[in-house]
Motif scaffolding. Structure first.
Motif, short mmCIF file in Angstrom:
data_model
loop_
_atom_site.label_atom_id
_atom_site.label_comp_id
_atom_site.label_asym_id
_atom_site.label_seq_id
_atom_site.Cartn_x
_atom_site.Cartn_y
_atom_site.Cartn_z
N ASP A 61 -10.76 52.48 -15.92
CA ASP A 61 -11.75 51.48 -15.52
C ASP A 61 -12.76 51.21 -16.63
N LEU A 62 -13.19 52.26 -17.31
CA LEU A 62 -14.12 52.07 -18.42
C LEU A 62 -13.43 51.32 -19.56
N SER A 63 -12.20 51.67 -19.82
CA SER A 63 -11.43 50.97 -20.86
C SER A 63 -11.28 49.50 -20.51
N ARG A 64 -11.05 49.24 -19.26
CA ARG A 64 -10.92 47.85 -18.79
C ARG A 64 -12.21 47.07 -19.03
N LEU A 65 -13.34 47.69 -18.72
CA LEU A 65 -14.63 47.03 -18.91
C LEU A 65 -14.89 46.76 -20.39
N VAL A 66 -14.67 47.76 -21.24
CA VAL A 66 -14.90 47.60 -22.67
C VAL A 66 -13.96 46.53 -23.25
N LEU A 67 -12.69 46.58 -22.89
CA LEU A 67 -11.74 45.60 -23.40
C LEU A 67 -12.06 44.20 -22.89
N THR A 68 -12.60 44.09 -21.70
CA THR A 68 -13.01 42.78 -21.18
C THR A 68 -14.12 42.20 -22.05
N ILE A 69 -15.09 43.01 -22.41
CA ILE A 69 -16.19 42.55 -23.27
C ILE A 69 -15.66 42.17 -24.65
N VAL A 70 -14.80 42.99 -25.21
CA VAL A 70 -14.22 42.69 -26.52
C VAL A 70 -13.42 41.39 -26.45
#
Length: 96
Positions: A20-29
């Motif tokens: 979930d954290l990876s998803r959030l970070v990748l969404t921002i990137v």
């Protein structure tokens, strides 16, 4: 709460927190990548870049897109997983 609303929440479950954290970070990137890409296209259309700059930007953007694909694969995410639903505002990322 609807199933759709629950699907987009970040869970505090230890088994899913990394994803979930990876998803959030990748969404921002991905959002920043798309904004930079649009700005590059605007500058190209306006004629503000040399041929060398256009070539360098093209290569850089292709590599960044490939890297995003690799990261999504690593964390078992699809590009659609990165497009967060903002409720009445629609989705975060524009449809391609």
């Amino acid at each position: 709460m609807s199933e759709e609303g629950a699907r987009w929440r970040i869970a505090a479950d230890p088994d899913t927190v990394q994803r979930d954290l990876s998803r959030l970070v990748l969404t921002i990137v991905e959002l920043v990548r798309q904004l930079v890409e649009r700005q590059c296209v605007r500058r190209m259309d306006a004629g503000n870049l040399t041929d060398e700059q256009v070539e360098a930007l093209g290569v850089t953007l292709m590599r960044l897109e490939e890297a995003m694909g690799d990261l999504c694969e690593r964390f078992e995410l699809t590009p659609a997983d990165l497009n967060l639903d903002l409720g009445p505002l629609g989705t975060l990322l524009p449809a391609d």
